[in-house]
Design a protein around this motif. Structure first.
Motif, PDB file in Angstrom:
ATOM      1  N   VAL A 106      -8.900   5.212  -5.396  1.00 45.46           N
ATOM      2  CA  VAL A 106      -9.884   6.277  -5.137  1.00 45.46           C
ATOM      3  C   VAL A 106      -9.768   6.753  -3.685  1.00 45.46           C
ATOM      4  CG1 VAL A 106     -12.367   6.795  -4.978  1.00 45.46           C
ATOM      5  CG2 VAL A 106     -11.479   5.526  -6.946  1.00 45.46           C
ATOM      6  N   ALA A 107      -9.551   5.807  -2.766  1.00 44.17           N
ATOM      7  CA  ALA A 107      -9.390   6.166  -1.346  1.00 44.17           C
ATOM      8  C   ALA A 107      -8.209   7.112  -1.170  1.00 44.17           C
ATOM      9  CB  ALA A 107      -9.194   4.906  -0.511  1.00 44.17           C
ATOM     10  N   LEU A 108      -7.088   6.801  -1.798  1.00 43.31           N
ATOM     11  CA  LEU A 108      -5.890   7.650  -1.700  1.00 43.31           C
ATOM     12  C   LEU A 108      -6.156   9.042  -2.286  1.00 43.31           C
ATOM     13  CD1 LEU A 108      -3.093   5.090  -2.609  1.00 43.31           C
ATOM     14  CD2 LEU A 108      -3.181   6.472  -0.517  1.00 43.31           C
ATOM     15  N   GLN A 109      -6.839   9.097  -3.434  1.00 41.41           N
ATOM     16  CA  GLN A 109      -7.143  10.383  -4.068  1.00 41.41           C
ATOM     17  C   GLN A 109      -7.975  11.261  -3.135  1.00 41.41           C
ATOM     18  OE1 GLN A 109      -9.088   9.152  -7.677  1.00 41.41           O
ATOM     19  NE2 GLN A 109      -7.208   9.167  -8.892  1.00 41.41           N
ATOM     20  N   ALA A 110      -9.030  10.662  -2.573  1.00 41.33           N
ATOM     21  CA  ALA A 110      -9.938  11.432  -1.711  1.00 41.33           C
ATOM     22  C   ALA A 110      -9.231  11.888  -0.437  1.00 41.33           C
ATOM     23  CB  ALA A 110     -11.174  10.603  -1.377  1.00 41.33           C
ATOM     24  N   LEU A 111      -8.429  10.999   0.164  1.00 42.44           N
ATOM     25  CA  LEU A 111      -7.745  11.347   1.411  1.00 42.44           C
ATOM     26  C   LEU A 111      -6.661  12.404   1.183  1.00 42.44           C
ATOM     27  CD1 LEU A 111      -7.671   7.791   2.956  1.00 42.44           C
ATOM     28  CD2 LEU A 111      -8.526   9.818   4.147  1.00 42.44           C
ATOM     29  N   LYS A 112      -5.942  12.286   0.088  1.00 37.51           N
ATOM     30  CA  LYS A 112      -4.912  13.293  -0.210  1.00 37.51           C
ATOM     31  C   LYS A 112      -5.556  14.652  -0.487  1.00 37.51           C
ATOM     32  CE  LYS A 112      -1.317  10.160  -1.900  1.00 37.51           C
ATOM     33  NZ  LYS A 112      -0.690   9.589  -3.102  1.00 37.51           N
TER      34      LYS A 112
ATOM     35  N   MET B 195       0.840  -1.202   0.000  1.00 32.82           N
ATOM     36  CA  MET B 195       0.000   0.000   0.000  1.00 32.82           C
ATOM     37  C   MET B 195       0.873   1.250   0.000  1.00 32.82           C
ATOM     38  SD  MET B 195      -3.004   1.098   2.654  1.00 32.82           S
ATOM     39  CE  MET B 195      -4.162  -0.198   2.322  1.00 32.82           C
ATOM     40  N   HIS B 196       1.657   1.452  -1.045  1.00 27.75           N
ATOM     41  CA  HIS B 196       2.526   2.616  -1.181  1.00 27.75           C
ATOM     42  C   HIS B 196       3.376   2.774   0.080  1.00 27.75           C
ATOM     43  CE1 HIS B 196       0.395   3.945  -4.828  1.00 27.75           C
ATOM     44  NE2 HIS B 196      -0.635   3.394  -4.215  1.00 27.75           N
ATOM     45  N   LYS B 197       4.159   3.876   0.144  1.00 36.02           N
ATOM     46  CA  LYS B 197       4.954   4.117   1.342  1.00 36.02           C
ATOM     47  C   LYS B 197       4.201   5.136   2.196  1.00 36.02           C
ATOM     48  CE  LYS B 197       9.421   2.852  -0.539  1.00 36.02           C
ATOM     49  NZ  LYS B 197      10.750   3.302  -0.957  1.00 36.02           N
ATOM     50  N   LEU B 198       3.294   4.636   3.007  1.00 40.04           N
ATOM     51  CA  LEU B 198       2.469   5.501   3.845  1.00 40.04           C
ATOM     52  C   LEU B 198       2.813   5.263   5.306  1.00 40.04           C
ATOM     53  CD1 LEU B 198      -1.037   4.888   2.213  1.00 40.04           C
ATOM     54  CD2 LEU B 198       0.430   6.866   1.860  1.00 40.04           C
ATOM     55  N   SER B 199       2.582   6.287   6.121  1.00 37.77           N
ATOM     56  CA  SER B 199       2.736   6.097   7.564  1.00 37.77           C
ATOM     57  C   SER B 199       1.627   5.164   8.049  1.00 37.77           C
ATOM     58  CB  SER B 199       2.616   7.441   8.286  1.00 37.77           C
ATOM     59  OG  SER B 199       1.265   7.891   8.209  1.00 37.77           O
ATOM     60  N   ARG B 200       1.816   4.637   9.239  1.00 38.92           N
ATOM     61  CA  ARG B 200       0.809   3.712   9.764  1.00 38.92           C
ATOM     62  C   ARG B 200      -0.557   4.413   9.905  1.00 38.92           C
ATOM     63  NH1 ARG B 200       1.176  -0.198  15.096  1.00 38.92           N
ATOM     64  NH2 ARG B 200      -0.892  -1.089  14.840  1.00 38.92           N
ATOM     65  N   GLY B 201      -0.536   5.669  10.379  1.00 34.63           N
ATOM     66  CA  GLY B 201      -1.783   6.424  10.549  1.00 34.63           C
ATOM     67  C   GLY B 201      -2.510   6.599   9.231  1.00 34.63           C
ATOM     68  N   HIS B 202      -1.752   6.904   8.168  1.00 34.70           N
ATOM     69  CA  HIS B 202      -2.360   7.084   6.845  1.00 34.70           C
ATOM     70  C   HIS B 202      -2.888   5.764   6.302  1.00 34.70           C
ATOM     71  CE1 HIS B 202      -0.244  11.167   5.827  1.00 34.70           C
ATOM     72  NE2 HIS B 202      -1.116  11.246   6.816  1.00 34.70           N
ATOM     73  N   ARG B 203      -2.119   4.668   6.533  1.00 34.37           N
ATOM     74  CA  ARG B 203      -2.573   3.348   6.078  1.00 34.37           C
ATOM     75  C   ARG B 203      -3.904   2.987   6.746  1.00 34.37           C
ATOM     76  NH1 ARG B 203       2.621   1.457   6.820  1.00 34.37           N
ATOM     77  NH2 ARG B 203       1.996   0.249   8.652  1.00 34.37           N
ATOM     78  N   ASP B 204      -3.988   3.270   8.065  1.00 35.20           N
ATOM     79  CA  ASP B 204      -5.226   2.971   8.800  1.00 35.20           C
ATOM     80  C   ASP B 204      -6.404   3.733   8.219  1.00 35.20           C
ATOM     81  OD1 ASP B 204      -3.859   1.278  10.432  1.00 35.20           O
ATOM     82  OD2 ASP B 204      -3.732   2.653  12.148  1.00 35.20           O
ATOM     83  N   LYS B 205      -6.146   4.993   7.860  1.00 38.78           N
ATOM     84  CA  LYS B 205      -7.233   5.814   7.298  1.00 38.78           C
ATOM     85  C   LYS B 205      -7.679   5.285   5.935  1.00 38.78           C
ATOM     86  CE  LYS B 205      -6.582  10.099   9.804  1.00 38.78           C
ATOM     87  NZ  LYS B 205      -6.316  11.533   9.761  1.00 38.78           N
ATOM     88  N   VAL B 206      -6.731   4.844   5.134  1.00 38.43           N
ATOM     89  CA  VAL B 206      -7.072   4.258   3.827  1.00 38.43           C
ATOM     90  C   VAL B 206      -7.942   3.017   4.026  1.00 38.43           C
ATOM     91  CG1 VAL B 206      -6.142   3.077   1.791  1.00 38.43           C
ATOM     92  CG2 VAL B 206      -5.060   5.180   2.600  1.00 38.43           C
ATOM     93  N   GLN B 207      -7.541   2.172   4.978  1.00 38.15           N
ATOM     94  CA  GLN B 207      -8.311   0.939   5.229  1.00 38.15           C
ATOM     95  C   GLN B 207      -9.712   1.252   5.755  1.00 38.15           C
ATOM     96  OE1 GLN B 207      -5.524  -1.082   7.740  1.00 38.15           O
ATOM     97  NE2 GLN B 207      -4.384  -1.969   6.027  1.00 38.15           N
ATOM     98  N   GLN B 208      -9.820   2.241   6.657  1.00 37.47           N
ATOM     99  CA  GLN B 208     -11.141   2.646   7.168  1.00 37.47           C
ATOM    100  C   GLN B 208     -12.016   3.170   6.037  1.00 37.47           C
ATOM    101  OE1 GLN B 208     -11.437   5.215  10.746  1.00 37.47           O
ATOM    102  NE2 GLN B 208      -9.283   4.745  11.044  1.00 37.47           N
ATOM    103  N   PHE B 209     -11.404   3.992   5.176  1.00 34.77           N
ATOM    104  CA  PHE B 209     -12.141   4.603   4.062  1.00 34.77           C
ATOM    105  C   PHE B 209     -12.674   3.521   3.123  1.00 34.77           C
ATOM    106  CE2 PHE B 209     -12.811   6.841   0.103  1.00 34.77           C
ATOM    107  CZ  PHE B 209     -13.310   8.071   0.510  1.00 34.77           C
ATOM    108  N   ILE B 210     -11.830   2.543   2.810  1.00 30.64           N
ATOM    109  CA  ILE B 210     -12.241   1.449   1.917  1.00 30.64           C
ATOM    110  C   ILE B 210     -13.341   0.613   2.580  1.00 30.64           C
ATOM    111  CG2 ILE B 210     -11.466  -0.719   0.850  1.00 30.64           C
ATOM    112  CD1 ILE B 210      -8.709   0.686   0.414  1.00 30.64           C
ATOM    113  N   ALA B 211     -13.201   0.370   3.886  1.00 27.38           N
ATOM    114  CA  ALA B 211     -14.193  -0.450   4.604  1.00 27.38           C
ATOM    115  C   ALA B 211     -15.573   0.207   4.586  1.00 27.38           C
ATOM    116  CB  ALA B 211     -13.740  -0.672   6.039  1.00 27.38           C
ATOM    117  N   ILE B 212     -15.606   1.537   4.695  1.00 25.36           N
ATOM    118  CA  ILE B 212     -16.896   2.239   4.764  1.00 25.36           C
ATOM    119  C   ILE B 212     -17.482   2.482   3.383  1.00 25.36           C
ATOM    120  CG2 ILE B 212     -17.989   4.447   5.408  1.00 25.36           C
ATOM    121  CD1 ILE B 212     -15.952   4.472   7.795  1.00 25.36           C
TER     122      ILE B 212
END
Length: 251
Positions: free
Chosen positions: A25-31, A1-18
């Motif tokens: 798309v999750a990365l685009q929206a979060l960035k 999942m790219h080179k993301l911090s743990r906090g950012h990775r968690d947010k990507v996973q939460q975003f995808i889950a919801i």
């Protein structure tokens, strides 16, 4: 999942889950939202390129499931069934948020236009998709502007048809629901004060100005201006807090 911090990775996973969307798309929206989850949800659900296309036939079937057998509307029994299907308590604040999306005129009623229009605005056409939006609707309450809109919407939605003011018991119930989210420490004192000193329906100016009071005056009332343009009820509430030594003011 790219080179993301743990906090950012968690947010990507939460975003995808919801949202059920892709990692891209999750990365685009979060960035785009500077890694704020609520802002990313807004981007995802409002931008045309990612907005889900709803199937009008499915929407019609959903409406017919909950429609009253004798009236072309969804009434209390239909809303109770909807809550059961969603596994949501009818008293859950998410039902207020859903009603706000539907622009519902009255509590415990949805017209066909309100129901279908609200689901289209949420980009859903099935129970499963609506269930997936529940967490998102809860997150909308953390957005200052949306909370303000939902709060103001609640007054007209909760009052009796044909009445200009909101019955006191109903107003107290709505404040306890809304300020459980906003976490205003004085809400119980405010409700008790109204029952003891006021005991009348709540006009719209008191309803709207109370939120301004909550947002601008600190809990110790140190920045409260007695000469400010607050409704008399709010001024009396401040006096009540001081009289009863609930709040100590300096100076």
């Amino acid at each position: 999942m790219h080179k993301l911090s743990r906090g950012h990775r968690d947010k990507v996973q939460q975003f995808i889950a919801i949202t059920g969307t892709s990692e891209k798309v999750a990365l685009q929206a979060l960035k785009a939202s500077d890694w704020h989850l609520e802002g990313a949800f807004d981007i995802f659900y409002t931008q045309p390129q990612v907005k889900t296309v709803t199937d009008s036939r499915h929407l019609e079937e959903l409406y017919n499931r909950y429609k009253d057998p004798y009236t072309d509307m969804i009434l209390v029994d239909g809303i109770t069934l909807l809550c059961n299907d969603l596994q949501v308590d009818p008293q859950d604040i998410v039902m207020l948020v859903l009603s706000w999306h539907m622009k519902a005129a009255t509590m415990c009623e949805f017209s066909k236009q309100e129901f279908i229009g609200g689901l289209q605005s949420l980009g859903v056409d099935s129970l499963e998709k609506l269930r997936e939006r529940i967490q998102y609707m809860h997150s909308e309450l953390k957005d200052e502007q949306k909370f303000h809109e939902i709060y103001n919407f609640a007054f007209g939605w909760a009052k009796e048809k044909g009445q200009k003011s909101l019955a006191l018991d109903t107003a107290i119930g709505m404040w306890q629901l809304l300020f459980a989210e906003k976490q205003w420490p004085l809400v119980d004192h405010w409700c008790h004060f109204l029952q003891v000193r006021h005991n009348k329906a709540i006009p719209s100016d008191t309803w709207s100005q109370l939120l301004e009071f909550v947002k601008t005056v600190d809990h110790a009332l140190s920045n409260y201006d007695a000469e400010g343009a607050w409704p008399y009820l709010i001024d009396e509430f401040v006096e009540y807090l001081i009289e009863n030594s609930i709040v100590q003011r300096n100076g």
